[in-house]
Design a protein around this motif. Structure first.
Motif, PDB file in Angstrom:
ATOM      1  N   GLN A 180      41.219  54.206  42.595  1.00  0.00           N
ATOM      2  CA  GLN A 180      42.579  53.289  43.397  1.00  0.00           C
ATOM      3  C   GLN A 180      43.023  52.073  42.694  1.00  0.00           C
ATOM      4  O   GLN A 180      44.188  51.989  42.675  1.00  0.00           O
ATOM      5  N   GLN A 181      42.085  51.241  41.807  1.00  0.00           N
ATOM      6  CA  GLN A 181      42.375  50.293  41.227  1.00  0.00           C
ATOM      7  C   GLN A 181      41.926  50.159  39.789  1.00  0.00           C
ATOM      8  O   GLN A 181      40.554  50.299  39.634  1.00  0.00           O
ATOM      9  N   THR A 182      42.684  50.085  38.593  1.00  0.00           N
ATOM     10  CA  THR A 182      42.285  50.135  37.268  1.00  0.00           C
ATOM     11  C   THR A 182      42.805  49.240  36.512  1.00  0.00           C
ATOM     12  O   THR A 182      42.392  49.210  35.342  1.00  0.00           O
ATOM     13  N   ASP A 183      43.630  48.460  36.899  1.00  0.00           N
ATOM     14  CA  ASP A 183      44.109  47.444  36.086  1.00  0.00           C
ATOM     15  C   ASP A 183      42.991  46.347  35.746  1.00  0.00           C
ATOM     16  O   ASP A 183      42.301  45.608  36.762  1.00  0.00           O
ATOM     17  N   PRO A 184      42.620  45.897  34.332  1.00  0.00           N
ATOM     18  CA  PRO A 184      41.516  45.013  34.290  1.00  0.00           C
ATOM     19  C   PRO A 184      41.764  43.603  35.086  1.00  0.00           C
ATOM     20  O   PRO A 184      42.685  43.010  34.982  1.00  0.00           O
ATOM     21  N   ILE A 185      40.778  43.083  35.355  1.00  0.00           N
ATOM     22  CA  ILE A 185      40.734  41.788  35.965  1.00  0.00           C
ATOM     23  C   ILE A 185      39.632  40.842  35.136  1.00  0.00           C
ATOM     24  O   ILE A 185      38.844  41.203  34.712  1.00  0.00           O
ATOM     25  N   GLU A 186      40.004  39.473  35.474  1.00  0.00           N
ATOM     26  CA  GLU A 186      39.019  38.492  34.876  1.00  0.00           C
ATOM     27  C   GLU A 186      38.227  37.603  36.126  1.00  0.00           C
ATOM     28  O   GLU A 186      38.702  37.903  37.376  1.00  0.00           O
ATOM     29  N   VAL A 187      37.189  37.007  35.955  1.00  0.00           N
ATOM     30  CA  VAL A 187      36.424  36.051  36.966  1.00  0.00           C
ATOM     31  C   VAL A 187      37.527  35.146  37.444  1.00  0.00           C
ATOM     32  O   VAL A 187      37.864  35.069  38.883  1.00  0.00           O
ATOM     33  N   GLU A 188      38.573  34.644  36.973  1.00  0.00           N
ATOM     34  CA  GLU A 188      39.696  33.738  37.269  1.00  0.00           C
ATOM     35  C   GLU A 188      40.522  34.466  38.546  1.00  0.00           C
ATOM     36  O   GLU A 188      41.013  33.885  39.294  1.00  0.00           O
ATOM     37  N   ASP A 189      40.625  35.817  38.096  1.00  0.00           N
ATOM     38  CA  ASP A 189      41.649  36.578  38.921  1.00  0.00           C
ATOM     39  C   ASP A 189      40.838  36.714  40.500  1.00  0.00           C
ATOM     40  O   ASP A 189      41.507  36.771  41.314  1.00  0.00           O
ATOM     41  N   VAL A 190      39.506  37.205  40.249  1.00  0.00           N
ATOM     42  CA  VAL A 190      38.749  37.266  41.643  1.00  0.00           C
ATOM     43  C   VAL A 190      38.779  35.959  42.394  1.00  0.00           C
ATOM     44  O   VAL A 190      39.106  36.025  43.558  1.00  0.00           O
ATOM     45  N   LEU A 191      38.617  34.781  41.743  1.00  0.00           N
ATOM     46  CA  LEU A 191      38.653  33.492  42.335  1.00  0.00           C
ATOM     47  C   LEU A 191      39.924  33.115  42.911  1.00  0.00           C
ATOM     48  O   LEU A 191      40.079  32.251  43.773  1.00  0.00           O
ATOM     49  N   SER A 192      41.012  33.696  42.343  1.00  0.00           N
ATOM     50  CA  SER A 192      42.341  33.456  42.887  1.00  0.00           C
ATOM     51  C   SER A 192      42.891  34.282  43.766  1.00  0.00           C
ATOM     52  O   SER A 192      44.136  34.081  43.963  1.00  0.00           O
ATOM     53  N   SER A 193      42.107  35.421  44.047  1.00  0.00           N
ATOM     54  CA  SER A 193      42.573  36.443  44.780  1.00  0.00           C
ATOM     55  C   SER A 193      42.877  36.256  46.364  1.00  0.00           C
ATOM     56  O   SER A 193      43.201  36.943  47.229  1.00  0.00           O
ATOM     57  N   GLY A 194      42.212  34.850  46.882  1.00  0.00           N
ATOM     58  CA  GLY A 194      42.501  34.489  48.214  1.00  0.00           C
ATOM     59  C   GLY A 194      40.995  34.779  48.935  1.00  0.00           C
ATOM     60  O   GLY A 194      40.529  35.853  48.953  1.00  0.00           O
TER      61      GLY A 194
END
Length: 381
Positions: free
Chosen positions: A185-199
């Motif tokens: 369902q979700q395949t775009d790579p992410i980084e730790v910063e993306d997780v911590l800024s996802s709300g």
């Protein structure tokens, strides 16, 4: 247990994943079941056992009987289970026991639902609010499921110094695997910063640390040794165990221990294996704190070391213990049944870009708020 005869996972199947507005819950179940039977090289008439989960969108009093009717199955073993996310894992345990007691030869275990398109947002929140939590001592205060897991995560951080970055690393690893496979369902790579800024959903858990909501279903065929001889690619189920605690978090003696301690030790003893023998682990990941806790409770590291384990030893395919090589509930699909399918794929050598050298694969499921746990161990036939 009636005997110690060998049992095998002989077939795996899954429905379309993500948003499937043209398929209701029963359609999803049926699609996954038929694909699993075909994958095993069996015919529908070979199936004499069925274990299904449930549907929150379309509840049925006798769910497995409805699915059996839909598929036209003639059963000698029929069971509907309702143990949250642990349901398909416990279903495999029950199927193996039924086969060993001579009740049946080929059992399909299936789990799924169409919660992404079957619920409105309000209905989904309302349903989950009443499904989890004590009606008198928890629900009146308004905690949702993420809040209950967040309470555990916050205590783990306070007790052991686990960091937000370590929790986020779980989500990043799962997404890396889904991205490598290019499926889910979700395949775009992410980084730790993306997780911590996802709300923030419930502090300290962010949006990308919460399981997806999906339309999906997965199915597994479990067979006797005699029946497995005629199947395409059997995988031996060498160990399995269950552990059950309180459904209600206010009754826990210690928030930082789960019944995975019991289910894991039972499975390892049955298989005559230890955590050091496991090459790949598919760990239930409804929230990022869950696999981190399971690493500890299943014996892959000491209590309190889950955070440093993911940070220093690594849980990606090039780490010490690859975890959720399909992407898990955090990236592949919001149902734990796919962890069982992925463990079988790793033993078969069919895990494509995230295949690792695997002699022993573990799959672990969780129901409720770390309430009910089940552990499966698989090896080559």
């Amino acid at each position: 247990m009636g005997s110690t005869q060998r049992v095998a996972v002989t077939g795996i199947g899954e429905s379309p994943i993500g948003s499937t507005p043209d398929m209701d819950s029963i359609n999803l179940y049926a699609t996954a079941c038929l694909e699993a039977v075909d994958d095993a090289g069996l015919e529908k008439d070979d199936i004499d056992g069925l274990v299904t989960g449930y549907s929150l969108v379309d509840p049925k009093l006798m769910h497995s009987t409805v699915v059996a009717d839909y598929l036209g199955l003639n059963l000698s073993y029929n069971e509907s289970l309702r143990l949250g996310g642990a349901t398909p894992f416990v279903g495999v345990c029950h199927a193996a026991n039924a086969i060993r007691q001579g009740q049946c030869e080929n059992v399909v275990i299936a789990f799924g639902d169409n919660r992404r398109t079957g619920f409105s947002k309000g209905d989904g929140v309302s349903n989950l609010a009443t499904e989890v939590g004590h009606p008198e001592f928890e629900n009146p205060f308004g905690p949702m499921v993420p809040s209950l897991y967040a309470l555990i995560a916050r205590k783990h951080m306070a007790e052991y110094g686990t960091t937000a970055e370590e929790l986020a690393t779980v989500s990043v690893a799962c997404r890396e695997h889904a991205s490598m496979r290019g499926k889910g369902q979700q395949t775009d790579p992410i980084e730790v910063e993306d997780v911590l800024s996802s709300g923030l959903i419930s502090s300290p858990l962010h949006k990308l640390e919460c399981a997806l909501i999906s339309d999906c279903a997965g199915a597994v065929v479990v067979s006797s040794a005699d029946a497995a001889a005629d199947t395409r690619a059997p995988v031996e189920l060498t160990g399995y165990g269950e552990g059950h605690g309180s459904e209600y978090i206010h009754r826990r003696n210690d928030l930082l221990y789960s019944p995975a301690v019991e289910s894991g030790s039972t499975a390892f003893e049955m298989a005559d294996r230890t955590p050091d023998d496991v090459d790949v682990a598919q760990l239930y990941d409804c929230f990022s704190i869950t696999p981190l806790m399971l690493l500890e409770d299943l014996g892959f590291c000491e209590k309190g070391e889950g955070g440093s384990f993911v940070r220093e030893r690594g849980i990606t395919v090039d780490g010490d213990l690859p975890v959720n090589t399909h992407g898990g509930e955090l990236s592949y699909a919001g149902a734990g049944v796919f962890h069982i399918l992925e463990a079988a794929r790793q033993i078969r050598g069919e895990a494509a870009e995230t295949q690792v050298e695997t002699d022993v694969a573990l799959a672990h499921g969780v129901g409720g708020v770390l309430s009910t746990n089940a552990t499966l161990l698989m090896e080559a036939w």
